[in-house]
Design an enzyme around this catalytic site. Structure first.
Site, PDB file in Angstrom:
ATOM      1  N   ILE A  57      46.782 111.107 -15.540  1.00  0.00           N
ATOM      2  CA  ILE A  57      46.394 111.025 -14.135  1.00  0.00           C
ATOM      3  C   ILE A  57      45.417 109.865 -13.941  1.00  0.00           C
ATOM      4  O   ILE A  57      44.334 109.849 -14.546  1.00  0.00           O
ATOM      5  CB  ILE A  57      45.761 112.354 -13.665  1.00  0.00           C
ATOM      6  CG1 ILE A  57      46.732 113.511 -13.891  1.00  0.00           C
ATOM      7  CG2 ILE A  57      45.348 112.256 -12.205  1.00  0.00           C
ATOM      8  CD1 ILE A  57      48.092 113.378 -13.216  1.00  0.00           C
TER       9      ILE A  57
ATOM     10  N   ASN B 174      57.553 108.342  -2.613  1.00  0.00           N
ATOM     11  CA  ASN B 174      58.350 107.319  -1.928  1.00  0.00           C
ATOM     12  C   ASN B 174      57.478 106.160  -1.458  1.00  0.00           C
ATOM     13  O   ASN B 174      57.866 104.995  -1.558  1.00  0.00           O
ATOM     14  CB  ASN B 174      59.074 107.926  -0.720  1.00  0.00           C
ATOM     15  CG  ASN B 174      60.414 108.507  -1.124  1.00  0.00           C
ATOM     16  OD1 ASN B 174      60.946 108.179  -2.170  1.00  0.00           O
ATOM     17  ND2 ASN B 174      60.942 109.388  -0.294  1.00  0.00           N
TER      18      ASN B 174
ATOM     19  N   ARG C 126      54.235  70.970 -21.514  1.00  0.00           N
ATOM     20  CA  ARG C 126      54.389  71.050 -22.975  1.00  0.00           C
ATOM     21  C   ARG C 126      55.469  70.072 -23.451  1.00  0.00           C
ATOM     22  O   ARG C 126      56.631  70.163 -23.032  1.00  0.00           O
ATOM     23  CB  ARG C 126      54.765  72.492 -23.364  1.00  0.00           C
ATOM     24  CG  ARG C 126      55.223  72.689 -24.785  1.00  0.00           C
ATOM     25  CD  ARG C 126      54.118  72.533 -25.776  1.00  0.00           C
ATOM     26  NE  ARG C 126      54.550  72.886 -27.117  1.00  0.00           N
ATOM     27  CZ  ARG C 126      53.979  72.424 -28.222  1.00  0.00           C
ATOM     28  NH1 ARG C 126      52.946  71.596 -28.138  1.00  0.00           N
ATOM     29  NH2 ARG C 126      54.418  72.801 -29.405  1.00  0.00           N
TER      30      ARG C 126
ATOM     31  N   GLU D 142      55.799 106.610 -11.604  1.00  0.00           N
ATOM     32  CA  GLU D 142      56.459 106.672 -10.280  1.00  0.00           C
ATOM     33  C   GLU D 142      57.974 106.777 -10.419  1.00  0.00           C
ATOM     34  O   GLU D 142      58.721 106.143  -9.665  1.00  0.00           O
ATOM     35  CB  GLU D 142      56.073 105.455  -9.436  1.00  0.00           C
ATOM     36  CG  GLU D 142      54.595 105.357  -9.160  1.00  0.00           C
ATOM     37  CD  GLU D 142      54.074 106.453  -8.268  1.00  0.00           C
ATOM     38  OE1 GLU D 142      54.895 107.160  -7.633  1.00  0.00           O
ATOM     39  OE2 GLU D 142      52.844 106.639  -8.220  1.00  0.00           O
ATOM     40  N   GLY D 143      58.421 107.605 -11.361  1.00  0.00           N
ATOM     41  CA  GLY D 143      59.846 107.758 -11.623  1.00  0.00           C
ATOM     42  C   GLY D 143      60.262 106.745 -12.665  1.00  0.00           C
ATOM     43  O   GLY D 143      60.123 105.533 -12.450  1.00  0.00           O
TER      44      GLY D 143
ATOM     45  N   PHE E 245      70.783 115.075 -13.664  1.00  0.00           N
ATOM     46  CA  PHE E 245      69.431 115.157 -14.255  1.00  0.00           C
ATOM     47  C   PHE E 245      69.411 116.085 -15.465  1.00  0.00           C
ATOM     48  O   PHE E 245      70.062 117.102 -15.464  1.00  0.00           O
ATOM     49  CB  PHE E 245      68.438 115.663 -13.207  1.00  0.00           C
ATOM     50  CG  PHE E 245      68.292 114.712 -12.049  1.00  0.00           C
ATOM     51  CD1 PHE E 245      67.529 113.553 -12.184  1.00  0.00           C
ATOM     52  CD2 PHE E 245      68.958 114.954 -10.854  1.00  0.00           C
ATOM     53  CE1 PHE E 245      67.414 112.675 -11.119  1.00  0.00           C
ATOM     54  CE2 PHE E 245      68.843 114.073  -9.787  1.00  0.00           C
ATOM     55  CZ  PHE E 245      68.073 112.931  -9.923  1.00  0.00           C
TER      56      PHE E 245
HETATM   57  C1  FAD Z   1      49.184 104.338 -17.024  1.00  0.00           C
HETATM   58  C2  FAD Z   1      49.818 105.555 -16.406  1.00  0.00           C
HETATM   59  C3  FAD Z   1      49.254 106.129 -15.266  1.00  0.00           C
HETATM   60  C4  FAD Z   1      49.822 107.273 -14.693  1.00  0.00           C
HETATM   61  N1  FAD Z   1      49.242 107.833 -13.565  1.00  0.00           N
HETATM   62  C5  FAD Z   1      49.754 108.975 -13.043  1.00  0.00           C
HETATM   63  C6  FAD Z   1      49.134 109.627 -11.907  1.00  0.00           C
HETATM   64  O1  FAD Z   1      48.133 109.147 -11.362  1.00  0.00           O
HETATM   65  N2  FAD Z   1      49.669 110.798 -11.461  1.00  0.00           N
HETATM   66  C7  FAD Z   1      50.762 111.360 -12.038  1.00  0.00           C
HETATM   67  O2  FAD Z   1      51.199 112.423 -11.585  1.00  0.00           O
HETATM   68  N3  FAD Z   1      51.361 110.778 -13.108  1.00  0.00           N
HETATM   69  C8  FAD Z   1      50.882 109.608 -13.624  1.00  0.00           C
HETATM   70  N4  FAD Z   1      51.476 109.033 -14.724  1.00  0.00           N
HETATM   71  C9  FAD Z   1      52.537 109.803 -15.415  1.00  0.00           C
HETATM   72  C10 FAD Z   1      53.935 109.322 -15.109  1.00  0.00           C
HETATM   73  O3  FAD Z   1      54.298 109.668 -13.805  1.00  0.00           O
HETATM   74  C11 FAD Z   1      54.874 109.975 -16.177  1.00  0.00           C
HETATM   75  O4  FAD Z   1      54.545 109.415 -17.436  1.00  0.00           O
HETATM   76  C12 FAD Z   1      56.330 109.753 -15.845  1.00  0.00           C
HETATM   77  O5  FAD Z   1      56.723 110.527 -14.726  1.00  0.00           O
HETATM   78  C13 FAD Z   1      57.262 110.120 -17.031  1.00  0.00           C
HETATM   79  O6  FAD Z   1      56.967 111.387 -17.489  1.00  0.00           O
HETATM   80  P1  FAD Z   1      56.717 111.603 -19.060  1.00  0.00           P
HETATM   81  O7  FAD Z   1      55.693 110.624 -19.538  1.00  0.00           O
HETATM   82  O8  FAD Z   1      56.466 113.053 -19.239  1.00  0.00           O
HETATM   83  O9  FAD Z   1      58.088 111.187 -19.755  1.00  0.00           O
HETATM   84  P2  FAD Z   1      59.355 112.114 -19.976  1.00  0.00           P
HETATM   85  O10 FAD Z   1      59.685 112.894 -18.744  1.00  0.00           O
HETATM   86  O11 FAD Z   1      59.172 112.869 -21.252  1.00  0.00           O
HETATM   87  O12 FAD Z   1      60.491 111.013 -20.182  1.00  0.00           O
HETATM   88  C14 FAD Z   1      60.674 110.333 -21.427  1.00  0.00           C
HETATM   89  C15 FAD Z   1      62.040 109.660 -21.389  1.00  0.00           C
HETATM   90  O13 FAD Z   1      63.069 110.633 -21.193  1.00  0.00           O
HETATM   91  C16 FAD Z   1      63.831 110.323 -20.050  1.00  0.00           C
HETATM   92  N5  FAD Z   1      64.211 111.545 -19.343  1.00  0.00           N
HETATM   93  C17 FAD Z   1      63.395 112.572 -18.975  1.00  0.00           C
HETATM   94  N6  FAD Z   1      64.100 113.502 -18.300  1.00  0.00           N
HETATM   95  C18 FAD Z   1      65.372 113.055 -18.241  1.00  0.00           C
HETATM   96  C19 FAD Z   1      66.577 113.542 -17.650  1.00  0.00           C
HETATM   97  N7  FAD Z   1      66.606 114.695 -16.986  1.00  0.00           N
HETATM   98  N8  FAD Z   1      67.684 112.812 -17.775  1.00  0.00           N
HETATM   99  C20 FAD Z   1      67.669 111.624 -18.419  1.00  0.00           C
HETATM  100  N9  FAD Z   1      66.578 111.092 -18.983  1.00  0.00           N
HETATM  101  C21 FAD Z   1      65.449 111.804 -18.888  1.00  0.00           C
HETATM  102  C22 FAD Z   1      62.907 109.447 -19.178  1.00  0.00           C
HETATM  103  O14 FAD Z   1      63.663 108.629 -18.295  1.00  0.00           O
HETATM  104  C23 FAD Z   1      62.170 108.648 -20.246  1.00  0.00           C
HETATM  105  O15 FAD Z   1      62.961 107.562 -20.661  1.00  0.00           O
HETATM  106  C24 FAD Z   1      50.958 107.864 -15.287  1.00  0.00           C
HETATM  107  C25 FAD Z   1      51.539 107.255 -16.426  1.00  0.00           C
HETATM  108  C26 FAD Z   1      50.991 106.116 -16.970  1.00  0.00           C
HETATM  109  C27 FAD Z   1      51.634 105.500 -18.188  1.00  0.00           C
END
Ligand code: FAD
Length: 245
Positions: free
Chosen positions: A21, A101, A129, A225-226, A245
């Site tokens: 977060i 969104n 360069r 953000e997705g 999904f």
């Molecule tokens: C620097 C940073 C700041 C952030 N800040 C915020 C914030 O302020 N608030 C907040 O809410 N979140 C925040 N996030 C979290 C971010 O939204 C999540 O990391 C992101 O939604 C992915 O979730 P996850 O890390 O659990 O990955 P996972 O959901 O575990 O995904 C890992 C991989 O599996 C794939 N995958 C997952 N599910 C499926 C499916 N059903 N079908 C196919 N492929 C799939 C994904 O595409 C990805 O390639 C932040 C992340 C970062 C890195």
């Protein structure tokens, strides 16, 4: 979503954890989305003052990406908030998705900015360069191909997100339009950062130039953000009518 809210008298009691977060340890107020038990697990939004008993935030260390921003894990254990802290219009997953969104649309523009910064840097560098026979590397066809690819994709990305903005202004934008802009533009910016890094040779990995910073930051932008893949599935569901999904 595992964070839950329970109505007790004129209060809500929140339990759960949130990871990754942004600004979690420096915020005075957190917007927490939770499933409300007494309302059939409907997702609702709550304003939680971060000094309330049971609220804890810890920073996540060791990020190679977006190092200038604080990212935290939040823990809520029996955090009690007045019912007035409920976001009154929220109800269902569509509420957090509406926020997403807006953010995703902004990211689609931001990615264009990162790509332009990398492209500008690579272009200036390639003109200055000099290598083989004292020729600027910009005179080589393979370098020009990379610069051409970048300016072409940047221009397409600008037009894509401009059109999404027009749809937004007209009240006609759909989530799949925003997914297309976020997915394409972040991918495009990452490719531009990689090509620009390549054009700078060894200097491309140095912090004298902004490229590696953009490259590492864009890796987070690809995920938050997705994720890129989830946006693929949103568009896929829109064109086929089948959710994968
Ligand atoms: C620097 C940073 C700041 C952030 N800040 C915020 C914030 O302020 N608030 C907040 O809410 N979140 C925040 N996030 C979290 C971010 O939204 C999540 O990391 C992101 O939604 C992915 O979730 P996850 O890390 O659990 O990955 P996972 O959901 O575990 O995904 C890992 C991989 O599996 C794939 N995958 C997952 N599910 C499926 C499916 N059903 N079908 C196919 N492929 C799939 C994904 O595409 C990805 O390639 C932040 C992340 C970062 C890195």
């Amino acid at each position: 979503m595992r964070t839950r809210a329970r109505k007790v008298g004129k209060e809500y009691v929140l339990n759960g954890e949130k990871m990754w977060i942004t600004s979690g340890t420096i915020a005075d107020v957190a917007v927490i989305w939770a499933k409300v038990e007494d309302e059939g697990d409907k997702v609702r939004g709550f304003l939680v003052e971060t000094d309330r008993p049971g609220f804890k935030a810890d920073d996540i260390h060791g990020k190679w990406s977006l190092r200038a921003s604080v990212t935290s894990g939040l823990s809520l254990q029996d955090v009690r908030i007045p019912e007035s802290n409920l976001l009154p219009g929220s109800g269902g997953l569509k509420s957090p998705l509406m926020c997403l969104n807006q953010a995703r649309y902004g990211i689609a523009w931001g990615a264009v900015g990162a790509a332009m910064a990398c492209y500008d840097c690579a272009l200036q560098y390639a003109l200055l360069r000099k290598q083989w026979r004292d020729q600027p590397i910009a005179s080589h066809q393979l370098v020009q191909e990379k610069l051409t690819w970048m300016i072409n994709e940047i221009t397409k990305a600008q037009l894509l997100v401009l059109q999404v903005g027009r749809l937004k202004d007209a009240g006609k934008v759909q989530p799949q339009h925003i997914s297309m802009a976020k997915r394409n533009n972040v991918w495009m910016a990452l490719e531009c950062a990689r090509l620009s890094r390549d054009i700078l040779g060894a200097n491309g990995v140095a912090d004298d130039y902004p490229i590696m910073r953009h490259l590492m930051n864009l890796e987070s932008v690809k995920t938050y953000e997705g994720t890129h893949d989830i946006h693929t599935l949103i568009i896929g569901a829109s064109v086929t009518g089948i959710e994968a999904f």
